[in-house]
Design a protein around this motif. Structure first.
Motif, PDB file in Angstrom:
ATOM      1  N   ALA A  12       0.835  -1.207   0.000  1.00 12.31           N
ATOM      2  CA  ALA A  12       0.000   0.000   0.000  1.00 12.31           C
ATOM      3  C   ALA A  12       0.870   1.256   0.000  1.00 12.31           C
ATOM      4  O   ALA A  12       0.573   2.236  -0.693  1.00 12.31           O
ATOM      5  CB  ALA A  12      -0.929   0.000   1.206  1.00 12.31           C
ATOM      6  N   GLY A  13       1.941   1.224   0.793  1.00 14.93           N
ATOM      7  CA  GLY A  13       2.848   2.366   0.829  1.00 14.93           C
ATOM      8  C   GLY A  13       3.489   2.625  -0.522  1.00 14.93           C
ATOM      9  O   GLY A  13       3.631   3.772  -0.956  1.00 14.93           O
ATOM     10  N   GLY A  35       2.229   1.637  -3.475  1.00 16.51           N
ATOM     11  CA  GLY A  35       1.174   2.073  -4.384  1.00 16.51           C
ATOM     12  C   GLY A  35       0.765   3.513  -4.182  1.00 16.51           C
ATOM     13  O   GLY A  35       0.437   4.225  -5.136  1.00 16.51           O
ATOM     14  N   TYR A  36       0.819   3.976  -2.921  1.00 23.90           N
ATOM     15  CA  TYR A  36       0.410   5.343  -2.611  1.00 23.90           C
ATOM     16  C   TYR A  36       1.426   6.362  -3.132  1.00 23.90           C
ATOM     17  O   TYR A  36       1.147   7.555  -3.162  1.00 23.90           O
ATOM     18  CB  TYR A  36       0.228   5.499  -1.106  1.00 23.90           C
ATOM     19  CG  TYR A  36      -0.554   6.730  -0.703  1.00 23.90           C
ATOM     20  CD1 TYR A  36      -1.882   6.893  -1.109  1.00 23.90           C
ATOM     21  CD2 TYR A  36       0.025   7.726   0.067  1.00 23.90           C
ATOM     22  CE1 TYR A  36      -2.596   8.014  -0.759  1.00 23.90           C
ATOM     23  CE2 TYR A  36      -0.694   8.857   0.434  1.00 23.90           C
ATOM     24  CZ  TYR A  36      -2.006   8.994   0.014  1.00 23.90           C
ATOM     25  OH  TYR A  36      -2.717  10.120   0.357  1.00 23.90           O
ATOM     26  N   SER A  69       2.475   6.353  -6.189  1.00 25.34           N
ATOM     27  CA  SER A  69       2.384   6.309  -7.654  1.00 25.34           C
ATOM     28  C   SER A  69       2.546   7.696  -8.275  1.00 25.34           C
ATOM     29  O   SER A  69       2.868   7.813  -9.459  1.00 25.34           O
ATOM     30  CB  SER A  69       1.040   5.701  -8.087  1.00 25.34           C
ATOM     31  OG  SER A  69      -0.041   6.496  -7.648  1.00 25.34           O
ATOM     32  N   GLY A 110      -3.658   3.457  -8.559  1.00 23.74           N
ATOM     33  CA  GLY A 110      -2.694   3.334  -7.461  1.00 23.74           C
ATOM     34  C   GLY A 110      -3.309   3.653  -6.124  1.00 23.74           C
ATOM     35  O   GLY A 110      -3.127   2.912  -5.142  1.00 23.74           O
ATOM     36  N   ASP A 111      -4.082   4.743  -6.048  1.00 23.88           N
ATOM     37  CA  ASP A 111      -4.702   5.131  -4.787  1.00 23.88           C
ATOM     38  C   ASP A 111      -5.812   4.162  -4.375  1.00 23.88           C
ATOM     39  O   ASP A 111      -5.946   3.829  -3.196  1.00 23.88           O
ATOM     40  CB  ASP A 111      -5.279   6.548  -4.902  1.00 23.88           C
ATOM     41  CG  ASP A 111      -4.203   7.616  -4.832  1.00 23.88           C
ATOM     42  OD1 ASP A 111      -3.027   7.257  -4.623  1.00 23.88           O
ATOM     43  OD2 ASP A 111      -4.531   8.797  -5.005  1.00 23.88           O
ATOM     44  N   SER A 165      -4.213   0.895  -3.170  1.00 24.02           N
ATOM     45  CA  SER A 165      -3.546   1.143  -1.892  1.00 24.02           C
ATOM     46  C   SER A 165      -4.566   1.264  -0.761  1.00 24.02           C
ATOM     47  O   SER A 165      -4.390   0.698   0.320  1.00 24.02           O
ATOM     48  CB  SER A 165      -2.712   2.421  -1.964  1.00 24.02           C
ATOM     49  OG  SER A 165      -1.678   2.288  -2.912  1.00 24.02           O
ATOM     50  N   GLY A 205      -7.447   4.278   4.593  1.00 16.82           N
ATOM     51  CA  GLY A 205      -7.637   3.478   3.389  1.00 16.82           C
ATOM     52  C   GLY A 205      -8.972   3.773   2.721  1.00 16.82           C
ATOM     53  O   GLY A 205      -9.043   3.967   1.501  1.00 16.82           O
ATOM     54  N   THR A 257      -8.944   7.195   1.165  1.00 15.19           N
ATOM     55  CA  THR A 257      -8.107   7.203  -0.039  1.00 15.19           C
ATOM     56  C   THR A 257      -8.872   6.638  -1.232  1.00 15.19           C
ATOM     57  O   THR A 257      -8.758   7.154  -2.353  1.00 15.19           O
ATOM     58  CB  THR A 257      -6.825   6.386   0.198  1.00 15.19           C
ATOM     59  OG1 THR A 257      -6.067   6.999   1.251  1.00 15.19           O
ATOM     60  CG2 THR A 257      -5.967   6.338  -1.048  1.00 15.19           C
ATOM     61  N   SER A 296       3.821   7.720   2.556  1.00 12.56           N
ATOM     62  CA  SER A 296       4.175   6.452   1.901  1.00 12.56           C
ATOM     63  C   SER A 296       5.345   5.783   2.614  1.00 12.56           C
ATOM     64  O   SER A 296       5.322   4.568   2.864  1.00 12.56           O
ATOM     65  CB  SER A 296       4.535   6.702   0.437  1.00 12.56           C
ATOM     66  OG  SER A 296       3.432   7.204  -0.285  1.00 12.56           O
TER      67      SER A 296
END
Length: 239
Positions: free
Chosen positions: A35-36, A38-39, A41, A76-77, A80, A112, A115, A217
């Motif tokens: 997730a970190g 992906g966040y 991106s 991406g968000d 994540s 999450g 987001t 991230s």
């Protein structure tokens, strides 16, 4: 928490967890690290052919309606956010229920969810988005600004709660050191944004936001790495 309650929780932590719980803890760690990554991106803005000035633009503009490659950033968000919701539920399930860590897991799940909502409610290009002209506050009439605010608030609650838990419960040394410094930097940059937004000029708010989101991230990756390291050490030295 009373001394007796703390002793019971500590005793529970010291018992060797069942194998499936250790596997689930590893899964939580992996989900948070992914997730970190992906966040973050948004760093692809420096690779993709996107005509945007990072010093005077919001990261939200990368995913606004009609923006090129917006699907990259919304995906991406969204991914994540989904991973963090799952990780938060897993964390509440497989880790000891302590006050501050429980707050941290709940806040992480809220981050999450916010987001995901953030990615699904992008900025409208017809609205003013220039940091140099309008600042941050005029965008509060947009749903995206609300979801972004909730996301930032939630992640900082999670960062503070897990940091306090790491110190109070004498656990997770990586969070007590690296995680703490990331929290300090992220907080300082957030203060920079809040103060500069009320002054004339942009004061590099685009840069500040990128540092802020980068710190988020990096902290997520640090949290996941800390959980993985703790589980690995537990596996090498079973009690």
């Amino acid at each position: 928490m009373t001394p007796a309650e703390n002793e019971r929780v500590t005793g529970a932590d010291q018992s060797d967890p069942p194998r499936y719980r250790r596997i689930l803890r590893w899964a939580v760690a992996v989900l948070i690290v992914l997730a970190g990554i992906g966040y973050s991106s948004w760093v692809l803005e420096f690779v993709l052919p996107i005509d945007i000035d990072p010093t005077t633009s919001f990261l939200s503009q990368l995913a606004e309606h009609g923006a090129p490659f917006r699907w990259v950033f919304t995906t991406g968000d969204t991914v994540s956010g989904a991973l963090l919701v799952i990780a938060a539920v897993g964390g509440l399930t497989v880790f000891a229920r302590r006050r501050y860590s429980t707050i941290g897991w709940i806040a992480l799940g809220c981050f999450g969810a916010a987001t995901i909502a953030d990615a699904q409610a992008p900025l409208k290009p017809e609205d003013p988005t220039s940091l140099s002209d309008k600042g941050l506050v005029p965008q509060l009439h947009q749903l995206h600004a609300l979801t972004s605010s909730l996301a930032v608030f939630s992640i900082f609650i999670a960062m503070v709660a897990f940091t306090v838990a790491a110190f109070r419960y004498r656990r997770w040394p990586i969070l007590r050191h690296t995680g703490l410094w990331i929290l300090v930097i992220g907080s300082a940059v957030t203060a920079w944004m809040l103060i500069a937004d009320n002054l004339s000029g942009d004061y590099g708010l685009g840069i500040a936001q990128r540092i802020q989101v980068g710190a988020m991230s990096l902290w997520l990756v640090t949290l996941g790495a800390q959980i993985a390291v703790a589980e690995r050490a537990s596996g090498r030295h079973p009690r």
